[in-house]
Write a protein that holds these residues in place. Structure first.
Motif, PDB file in Angstrom:
ATOM      1  N   LYS A 259      11.292  47.103   4.987  1.00 55.38           N
ATOM      2  CA  LYS A 259      10.379  47.081   6.124  1.00 55.38           C
ATOM      3  C   LYS A 259       8.957  46.900   5.615  1.00 55.38           C
ATOM      4  O   LYS A 259       8.539  47.568   4.660  1.00 55.38           O
ATOM      5  N   ILE A 260       8.228  46.003   6.261  1.00 49.96           N
ATOM      6  CA  ILE A 260       6.862  45.672   5.849  1.00 49.96           C
ATOM      7  C   ILE A 260       5.949  45.824   7.058  1.00 49.96           C
ATOM      8  O   ILE A 260       6.243  45.281   8.141  1.00 49.96           O
ATOM      9  N   GLN A 261       4.840  46.533   6.874  1.00 45.17           N
ATOM     10  CA  GLN A 261       3.864  46.690   7.950  1.00 45.17           C
ATOM     11  C   GLN A 261       2.524  47.099   7.355  1.00 45.17           C
ATOM     12  O   GLN A 261       2.440  47.576   6.210  1.00 45.17           O
ATOM     13  N   ASP A 262       1.472  46.889   8.130  1.00 42.98           N
ATOM     14  CA  ASP A 262       0.124  47.320   7.765  1.00 42.98           C
ATOM     15  C   ASP A 262      -0.169  48.602   8.541  1.00 42.98           C
ATOM     16  O   ASP A 262      -0.488  48.564   9.730  1.00 42.98           O
ATOM     17  N   ILE A 263      -0.050  49.717   7.850  1.00 39.31           N
ATOM     18  CA  ILE A 263      -0.197  51.010   8.523  1.00 39.31           C
ATOM     19  C   ILE A 263      -1.636  51.260   8.946  1.00 39.31           C
ATOM     20  O   ILE A 263      -1.896  51.914   9.962  1.00 39.31           O
ATOM     21  N   VAL A 264      -2.599  50.733   8.173  1.00 40.63           N
ATOM     22  CA  VAL A 264      -4.007  51.027   8.440  1.00 40.63           C
ATOM     23  C   VAL A 264      -4.520  50.203   9.621  1.00 40.63           C
ATOM     24  O   VAL A 264      -5.019  50.737  10.617  1.00 40.63           O
ATOM     25  N   ASN A 265      -4.407  48.863   9.536  1.00 36.46           N
ATOM     26  CA  ASN A 265      -4.985  47.984  10.550  1.00 36.46           C
ATOM     27  C   ASN A 265      -4.035  47.662  11.702  1.00 36.46           C
ATOM     28  O   ASN A 265      -4.487  47.163  12.732  1.00 36.46           O
ATOM     29  N   ARG A 266      -2.732  47.910  11.510  1.00 41.87           N
ATOM     30  CA  ARG A 266      -1.737  47.600  12.536  1.00 41.87           C
ATOM     31  C   ARG A 266      -1.869  46.139  12.974  1.00 41.87           C
ATOM     32  O   ARG A 266      -2.110  45.806  14.134  1.00 41.87           O
ATOM     33  N   VAL A 267      -1.707  45.241  12.013  1.00 50.33           N
ATOM     34  CA  VAL A 267      -1.932  43.812  12.231  1.00 50.33           C
ATOM     35  C   VAL A 267      -0.718  43.191  12.902  1.00 50.33           C
ATOM     36  O   VAL A 267       0.434  43.509  12.575  1.00 50.33           O
ATOM     37  N   HIS A 268      -0.978  42.290  13.835  1.00 54.68           N
ATOM     38  CA  HIS A 268       0.076  41.449  14.400  1.00 54.68           C
ATOM     39  C   HIS A 268       0.325  40.282  13.442  1.00 54.68           C
ATOM     40  O   HIS A 268      -0.616  39.672  12.925  1.00 54.68           O
ATOM     41  N   TRP A 269       1.604  39.944  13.241  1.00 50.43           N
ATOM     42  CA  TRP A 269       1.971  38.880  12.313  1.00 50.43           C
ATOM     43  C   TRP A 269       2.293  37.614  13.089  1.00 50.43           C
ATOM     44  O   TRP A 269       3.021  37.636  14.079  1.00 50.43           O
TER      45      TRP A 269
END
Length: 471
Positions: A259-269
């Motif tokens: 699982k990959i995600q940006d926890i800080v910025n909560r970016v949409h991919w």
């Protein structure tokens, strides 16, 4: 560039922007199977085919007035599929630029993909209808056949008319079709029987993208919860020929491994896909006005590289299937080409080749051009005689006139050979069409010349108000 001079341990991801192409209305992009062309879907209803060598437009396809939602290439590169927001899908034949098949649906097309082994089959996911498998007719006149695909447990909502399938992709050899649903489920459907082979719940939100690994059997998905998931797929008769043959009683399964995600910025991919080797996950961010491309390790999920571009929102991105080249489309319609400068290894010619960091002064030996030389043991060596002996021995051992030259069998370059192919790819080269301006043709046409009638004994024509004076 010589492939053997490149460093085999060089990273396969790019470093910076090398070139940019102004397409003005481009919203989506996709590389062909061999990476020689780049197709862009435009908001004005046209599709441009770009040549990757000259970075110029090779072909322009007029789909219609509605904005295109995306494009999909066939394996050979001869056919390309375009679909728009009005529910029209057109399969083009690039050999002559004509329409091979046209299909209309009642709602916008969310996603469509061409079969990797059959260019006349493609799957379509309308927004308000069930997904369908379309097979083109024998010719352009014969209407295509449309087979609806019923996903187990997922039907069209009668109130909102929202379809279950929001994204799709084929497996390596087209044995299975993967569908992402609005309820966060991933389904694997057999492309022949149209029966669901396996299903799993990945998220509670809508799946936006699903892409397969070109070198494996796993897939990557993107969803509205801003998490990228790498799923390992095990199915009977799975598409990877390098793996062991699957047993008949194998348990179908789809397991999330990373699982990959940006926890800080909560970016949409924007779009998640695999690299050319299948070892990395590539995706573009849709965060404010950033034009960044992120590269993660597929197994660990660790961030390997972040490519920073101009202050323009990223719309879509694509990965070259063979080389470390990425393409990204900004919100202004500009296509950026990301690549790296390859470091050539000149010692690949011979192990004793020495690479110089800087120029050195060459000292010529005194006996360099001497015909004879006396060695330390007192033996006198005649260079001319030794050279003649060596040439004579070489001519005696190898006679080029008696050698058999094989002109039928060619060695396949592993760079351009697909590991998942059972036979050689169909070779297709896009014909070059020259567009001639009609105004230039009219300007170059010779003016009409009137013969002198006096030569043939006729009275010359005298315009009113003009007098002819003989000199």
């Amino acid at each position: 560039m010589n492939r053997k001079l490149l460093d085999p341990f060089e990273p396969e991801y790019p470093e910076a922007i090398e070139a940019c192409m102004d397409d003005e209305y481009a919203t989506k992009c996709s590389f062909s199977h061999h990476g020689s062309q780049l197709a862009t879907a435009r908001s004005d209803g046209r599709c441009f085919i770009w040549d990757m060598d000259t970075l110029t437009v090779q072909r322009k396809l007029d789909h219609g007035e509605a904005a295109l939602m995306g494009v999909s290439w066939s394996r050979s590169g001869r056919h390309i599929l375009t679909y728009d927001e009005e529910g029209v899908c057109i399969l083009w034949d690039l050999y002559n630029g004509t329409v091979r098949t046209r299909v209309e649906f009642g709602s916008a097309i969310a996603c469509a993909r061409v079969h990797p082994r059959n260019a006349y089959k493609f799957v379509v996911c309308p927004v308000r209808e069930a997904p369908s498998l379309v097979t083109a007719g024998d010719d352009a006149v014969t209407p295509p056949s449309v087979a609806p695909i019923r996903i187990s447990g997922e039907t069209v909502d009668l109130k909102t008319k929202a379809a279950a399938a929001t994204c799709c992709c084929f497996g390596k050899k087209g044995v299975y079709i993967f569908f992402g649903t609005a309820k966060g489920a991933l389904h694997a459907v057999h492309s022949t029987t149209l029966a669901v082979a396996c299903s799993t719940k990945l998220s509670g939100s809508t799946l936006t993208t699903v892409e397969r690994n070109p070198r494996g059997t796993d897939v990557v998905t993107g969803s509205m919860d801003r998490i990228l998931r790498v799923c390992e797929v095990h199915l009977p008769g799975q598409d990877d020929r390098r793996s062991r043959p699957a047993a008949a009683d194998i348990t179908p399964s789809i397991t999330v491994t990373t699982k990959i995600q940006d926890i800080v910025n909560r970016v949409h991919w924007a779009h998640a896909l695999f690299s050319s080797s299948g070892d990395y996950i590539v995706s573009g961010s849709q965060h404010r006005a950033d034009h960044n491309i992120y590269i993660w390790d597929k197994h660990t999920g660790a961030l390997v590289k972040m490519l920073t571009g101009p202050n323009e929102l990223l719309e879509d991105c694509a990965v070259h299937p063979l080389r470390p080249i990425y393409a990204s489309v900004s919100t202004f319609g500009i296509i950026y080409m990301w690549t790296r400068v390859p470091q050539q290894r000149w010692n690949a010619f011979t192990p004793g080749f020495k690479e110089l960091e800087e120029n050195i002064e060459y000292v010529e030996p005194e006996n360099l051009f001497d015909r004879r030389m006396v060695l330390d043991n007192g033996v006198v060596v005649d260079y001319e005689l030794e050279r003649a002996k060596n040439e004579k021995c070489a001519d005696a051992t190898v006679d080029e006139s008696e050698m058999d030259v094989d002109v039928d069998v060619t060695d396949n370059d592993p760079l351009f050979s697909d590991s998942d192919s059972e036979s050689e790819d169909e070779g297709f080269v896009l014909p070059v069409t020259v567009e001639i301006d009609s105004t230039l043709l009219e300007a170059e046409e010779p003016s009409e010349v009137r013969a002198d009638p006096s030569v043939h004994g006729e009275e010359p024509f005298i315009e009113p108000g003009r007098t002819i004076v003989e000199c």
